[in-house]
Scaffold this active site. Structure first.
Site, mmCIF file in Angstrom:
data_model
loop_
_atom_site.group_PDB
_atom_site.id
_atom_site.type_symbol
_atom_site.label_atom_id
_atom_site.label_comp_id
_atom_site.label_asym_id
_atom_site.label_seq_id
_atom_site.Cartn_x
_atom_site.Cartn_y
_atom_site.Cartn_z
ATOM 1 N N ASP A 99 0.903 -1.133 -0.068
ATOM 2 C CA ASP A 99 0.057 0.144 -0.060
ATOM 3 C C ASP A 99 0.873 1.363 -0.178
ATOM 4 O OD1 ASP A 99 -2.531 1.556 0.368
ATOM 5 O OD2 ASP A 99 -3.190 -0.258 1.431
ATOM 6 N N ASP A 200 -2.913 4.435 -2.436
ATOM 7 C CA ASP A 200 -3.938 5.328 -1.442
ATOM 8 C C ASP A 200 -4.264 6.480 -2.098
ATOM 9 O OD1 ASP A 200 -5.390 4.798 1.087
ATOM 10 O OD2 ASP A 200 -4.412 6.620 1.661
ATOM 11 N N GLU A 251 -6.228 3.822 -6.178
ATOM 12 C CA GLU A 251 -7.501 4.030 -5.213
ATOM 13 C C GLU A 251 -8.035 5.534 -5.548
ATOM 14 O OE1 GLU A 251 -9.875 4.493 -0.886
ATOM 15 O OE2 GLU A 251 -7.697 5.243 -1.388
ATOM 16 N N HIS A 324 -10.971 -2.548 3.314
ATOM 17 C CA HIS A 324 -11.105 -2.413 4.519
ATOM 18 C C HIS A 324 -11.891 -0.937 4.946
ATOM 19 C CE1 HIS A 324 -8.183 0.148 2.700
ATOM 20 N NE2 HIS A 324 -8.072 0.839 3.463
ATOM 21 N N ASP A 325 -12.506 -0.427 4.011
ATOM 22 C CA ASP A 325 -13.174 0.860 4.160
ATOM 23 C C ASP A 325 -14.719 0.754 3.756
ATOM 24 O OD1 ASP A 325 -10.886 2.363 4.588
ATOM 25 O OD2 ASP A 325 -10.744 2.720 2.418
HETATM 26 C C1 GLC Z 1 -7.890 5.315 2.031
HETATM 27 C C2 GLC Z 1 -7.844 4.073 2.650
HETATM 28 C C3 GLC Z 1 -8.356 4.561 3.989
HETATM 29 C C4 GLC Z 1 -7.548 5.741 4.660
HETATM 30 C C5 GLC Z 1 -7.643 7.039 3.536
HETATM 31 C C6 GLC Z 1 -6.574 7.980 4.083
HETATM 32 O O1 GLC Z 1 -9.057 5.746 1.284
HETATM 33 O O2 GLC Z 1 -8.343 3.127 2.014
HETATM 34 O O3 GLC Z 1 -8.301 3.213 4.661
HETATM 35 O O4 GLC Z 1 -8.147 6.058 5.877
HETATM 36 O O5 GLC Z 1 -7.119 6.556 2.576
HETATM 37 O O6 GLC Z 1 -5.340 7.436 3.889
#
Ligand code: GLC
Length: 548
Positions: A99, A200, A251, A324-325
C-alpha cells in the site's frame, strides 16, 4: 513472469494485517501470522497479496498515517519478517503489492516534524501551508474525517492542509523534491522485490494553487483529479514504474469512466488499473455515506454495465465488493440472515467474478463474513466512524439509535473485525484489538475448508473456472433486463463462445424472462443442487453460469 500483463490474470487478496492472524498474542495481527496462513491463501487460488500498510505509524488511521516509509511497525514485526514473507510468497509463485500512502504522511514523520518548526525550515515546502483569514482557517473545506481541513500551527503562525485527520498532513506534490523522495522510496521497495503498489487516494495528490471556498465546504471538486495529477503519474511511471515488471492499482475516489481511461488507459503510461467506487457509493445521500438504505439493483447493474463496456478494450477493471473501508459484501449487497447468508455470498461471488477485470477479494469475504452488528459506540475503533458519530449526534442532526444503526451498516470497522479461523476464533491467544461482534462463529475457515459446499470452496471453484476460460478475461459484456428489480443477468461473448450469468438478488423466487433462459445444458457452476433447481425460475439468491 514473461507475460507483461500477468496482472490481468491475477487474483488479488487484500490483507488487513491488524485483523488477519496474530502470532505473538498481543491481539494485533502480524507478518508472522501471514506467513503462517500462506497455505490457506494458496488453496483459495490467490496470486497476489495486497498488504494494507505495515510501515512505522502512530496508528491514528491504522497505518494510513506513515511516520517512516522504510520501516516496519514493531506491532507487525521486523524487516526480517517482511523479507521472509516476501520470499515465502515468491517461492510459491505468488506476489506482493504494497500500500503506497503518499497523498499525506503522519504528522510524526520527520519531514513534518521539521516543516512545522519555522517558515524557513528546509522541509516547509514538503507540505501545503496557507495564511488564515481573520483568525479563521484559509477556506471552508471540511475534512473527510470531520472538522476543518486546516490545522493551525503556532510556531509558523499559519495553517496546514489535511484532507483526512489533522495527524495526516497532505504532501505538496508541486515540490519536485517531494516527488523525488517518493520515487526513491518506491525504488527502494521495488529493488527489495515487491511486485507493485496499491496507491492510496492517488486521485487526490494534486491541489490547485487557488484553494477557494466551496458553497458546501466540499473539497472534492478541487482536489479530485486535480490540475497536475496526470503529469505526476506519468513522471512516476517514466522514472520508476516502467523500469520494473510490476502491477499498479490506483485508489481513485470520484472517478469517471473517462478519467479512468487516462489514469489507466492501456497506452496512457500511468497505472494498470483503478479502484473506483461508483457501485459502493450508490446509497450515499443526505448524510454522506451514513445510511441504512439498500442498494437499488437496477442502479447497481447500470453502474457495472457502464464500467464493463466503458473500459472495454481501452482500460481494465478492478472487481471488488469490499475492502477495509467498506462494510461486508454479504451485508451490503446480499442478505446476511442465517437462511441466506451463504447462498447470497456465493451469488455475489458469481455475479462479480465472471466480469472482465482483476478480482480483488477482501479477507473474510471468501468465508461470507457478515458485518459484526456492533450496537454501541464503545465497540468502534475507527477514527472516521467515531468522529462522524460526534458530528451527527452531538449536533442533534441524528439521534443516537439512528446513528448507531448507520454505523452498523456502513462503518469501516465492519470489515476490520478479526478473521475467524476456527469456531473459537483462532485469530489470537490474547484479547483482540477489536471485538468479533455478533457475527456467527459458524463462518470460520476451519469448518469451511472441510465442507465442499462452503462459501470458501465456492470461491475457489469460481476462481479456477475463470482462469480456465479466456472468455472471462477477453469477452464483451452485455447486460440483459437492466430494469429488472431482482435479477442480474449478463452475457459475455468471445470467439463464438457465450457465457450466461444468472443471479437472483432477492429472497423470493423469480421467473426468468424469455431472453434470460439458457438454451440448454447444465450450468458450469451453481449455488443450489441440481435437484432443487427449477426450469424457468431462480430460487432465492440463486446463481447459475452457463457456457453456450
Ligand atoms: C484511503 C484508505 C483509507 C484511509 C484513507 C486515508 O481511502 O483506504 O483506509 O483512511 O485513504 O489514507
Amino acid at each position: 513472469m514473461t507475460d507483461k500483463n500477468w496482472w490481468k490474470n491475477a487474483v488479488v487478496y487484500q490483507i488487513y494485517p491488524r485483523s488477519f492472524q496474530d502470532m505473538d498474542g498481543d491481539g494485533i495481527g502480524d507478518l508472522r501470522g501471514i506467513i503462517e496462513r500462506l497455505d490457506y491463501l494458496e488453496k483459495l487460488g490467490v496470486d497476489v497479496i495486497w498488504l494494507s500498510p505495515v510501515y512505522a505509524s502512530p496508528m491514528v488511521d491504522n497505518g494510513y498515517d506513515i511516520s517512516d516509509y522504510r520501516a516496519i511497525n514493531p506491532l507487525f514485526g521486523t524487516m526480517e519478517d517482511f523479507d521472509e514473507l516476501l520470499s515465502a510468497l515468491h517461492s510459491r509463485g505468488m506476489r506482493l503489492i504494497m500500500d503506497l500512502v503518499v497523498n499525506h504522511t503522519s504528522s510524526e514523520h520527520p519531514w513534518f516534524q521539521e516543516a512545522r518548526k519555522s517558515r524557513d525550515n528546509p522541509y516547509r515546502g514538503y507540505y501545503i501551508w496557507r495564511e488564515g483569514k481573520d483568525g479563521e482557517p484559509p477556506n471552508n473545506w471540511i475534512s473527510w474525517f470531520s472538522g476543518s481541513t486546516w490545522e493551525y500551527n503556532p510556531p509558523t503562525g499559519d495553517y496546514y492542509l489535511h484532507i483526512f485527520a489533522k495527524e495526516q498532513p497532505d504532501l505538496n506534490w508541486r515540490n519536485p523534491k517531494v516527488r523525488e523522495e517518493i520515487f526513491d522510496m518506491m525504488r527502494w521497495w521495488l529493488d527489495k522485490g515487491v511486485d507493485g503498489f496499491r496507491m492510496d487516494v492517488i486521485s487526490l495528490i494534486s491541489k490547485p494553487e487557488e484553494l477557494p471556498d466551496d458553497p458546501r465546504g466540499d473539497l472534492s471538486p478541487y482536489c479530485i483529479n486535480g490540475p497536475h495529477v496526470h503529469e505526476y503519474l506519468r513522471e512516476m511511471n517514466e522514472k520508476v514504474l516502467s523500469k520494473y515488471d510490476i502491477m499498479t492499482v490506483g485508489e481513485c475516489p470520484g472517478m469517471t469512466v473517462e478519467q479512468a481511461k487516462i489514469y489507466a488507459g492501456f497506452d496512457s503510461g500511468e497505472l494498470n488499473m483503478v479502484f473506483q467506487f461508483e457501485h459502493t457509493g450508490l446509497t450515499d445521500g443526505e448524510f454522506g455515506k451514513w445510511t441504512d438504505k439498500k442498494t437499488p439493483l437496477p442502479a447497481l447493474k447500470r453502474v457495472f454495465e457502464k464500467w464493463q463496456t466503458g473500459l472495454f478494450g481501452e482500460s481494465w477493471n478492478s472487481l471488488f465488493w469490499g475492502n477495509h473501508d467498506q462494510p461486508r459484501a454479504v451485508t451490503k449487497f446480499g442478505d446476511h440472515s442465517p437462511e441466506y447468508s451463504d447462498l447470497s455470498a456465493k451469488m455475489l461471488c458469481c455475479c462479480l467474478y465472471f466480469m472482465q477485470g482483476t478480482p480483488y477479494i477482501y479477507q473474510g469475504d471468501e468465508l461470507g463474513t457478515p458485518n459484526p452488528g456492533f450496537d454501541e459506540l464503545a465497540h468502534y475503533r475507527d477514527i472516521e466512524s467515531i468522529n462522524a458519530y460526534r458530528d451527527f449526534v452531538d449536533s442533534g442532526i441524528l439521534d443516537e439509535p439512528t446513528m448507531l444503526r448507520y454505523l452498523a451498516r456502513t462503518g469501516r470497522d465492519n470489515a476490520r473485525t478479526p478473521m475467524q479461523w476456527a469456531p473459537n476464533g483462532g485469530f489470537t491467544t490474547g484479547k483482540p484489538w477489536i471485538s468479533y461482534g455478533g457475527s456467527t462463529r459458524a463462518v470460520n475457515a476451519e469448518m469451511q475448508l472441510q465442507d465442499p459446499d462452503s462459501v470458501f470452496c465456492f470461491y475457489k471453484k469460481v476462481l479456477e473456472l475463470r482462469k480456465s476460460l479466456p472468455l472471462v478475461r477477453e469477452g464483451s459484456f452485455e447486460l440483459l433486463r437492466p430494469e429488472h428489480e431482482s435479477l442480474f443477468v449478463y452475457i459475455r461473448r468471445f470467439e463464438g463462445q457465450t457465457l450466461l450469468v444468472l443471479c437472483n438478488f432477492s429472497a423470493e423466487w423469480v421467473t426468468l424472462p424469455d431472453n434470460c433462459r439458457p438454451a440448454s445444458g447444465t450450468p458450469v457452476i451453481a449455488n443450489y443442487p441440481e435437484t432443487a433447481r427449477l426450469e424457468g425460475a431462480l430460487l432465492p439468491y440463486e446463481c447459475r453460469v452457463y457456457i453456450v
